[in-house]
Structures are given as structure tokens and as C-alpha cells.
Design a protein around this motif. Structure first.
Motif: not given
Length: 119
Positions: A7-21, A51-59
């Protein structure tokens, strides 16, 4: 409650799942990049990039670096760059396989139809 590894891996890949990120991570592979340069390369609204940088930073995948009035971003570690390289290799192999299939299909289209045997 502990999160299962899958589940942690799925959340990690979901976080990566945006073209801008993904694009941001590609641009950061060679070292820190100022936000203004990211904006110029990606050509999106500043609020969307923020917004996308914030997601990457929080992760924890990227870190921000402030030097005077300039804010830059950098990868937190080299493993992310390796994931991007692995994705490129995988996509290259998949597309090569698809290209081979396409060549076969095109060859089949140009082959004369089988001649029925009499008998």
C-alpha cells in the motif's frame, strides 16, 4: 496502525502519477533548479507548479533551497533519478516490442492471401 508495504508503494507511485511532477523530477536530475527556470521549462501557471512542488516536498522527494530571494528545488536523493531511468528503460523495451509487432502486422498486410489448395 501500520500500512502494508504494497500500500505504501502504491501511494508512492500515485504521488508520482502526475505529468508535471514527473517533468519536475526530470529537470532536477542534474542538480538544483530555480523555480523561475522550472516555470520557463514546464510552461504552466505558477500556482499549479507551486501545488505540484508542495506535493513533492511533502513526500520528501524534493527539498527547497533558498538563496536570497531565489528559491530552488533539488532531489532529496539519487534514487528518484534511478527510478526515472528505470522507467525510461522499461518504456523503451515496451515500445520496441510494440514496434516489432507493428512490423509483423504490416508484413502480414502486404503478404498475398494464401492460395486454396484443390483437392
Amino acid at each position: 496502525m501500520r500500512v502494508p508495504l504494497y500500500q505504501a508503494k502504491a501511494e508512492f507511485f500515485r504521488m508520482l502519477g502526475h505529468p508535471v511532477r514527473i517533468r519536475v523530477l526530470e529537470l532536477l536530475q542534474h542538480g538544483p533548479v530555480p523555480v523561475r527556470d522550472l516555470l520557463a521549462d514546464i510552461e504552466i501557471e505558477p500556482s499549479s507548479l507551486s501545488q505540484q512542488l508542495a506535493v513533492l516536498r511533502r513526500s520528501g522527494i524534493v527539498v527547497s533551497i533558498r538563496e536570497g530571494s531565489t528559491v530552488s528545488y533539488a532531489l532529496a536523493g539519487g534514487d528518484v533519478a534511478e527510478i526515472l531511468r528505470a522507467a525510461r528503460r522499461i518504456l523503451t523495451e515496451l515500445l520496441a516490442g510494440q514496434n516489432e509487432l507493428l512490423v509483423e502486422l504490416r508484413q502480414d498486410d502486404t503478404s498475398p492471401p494464401p492460395v486454396p489448395s484443390s483437392g
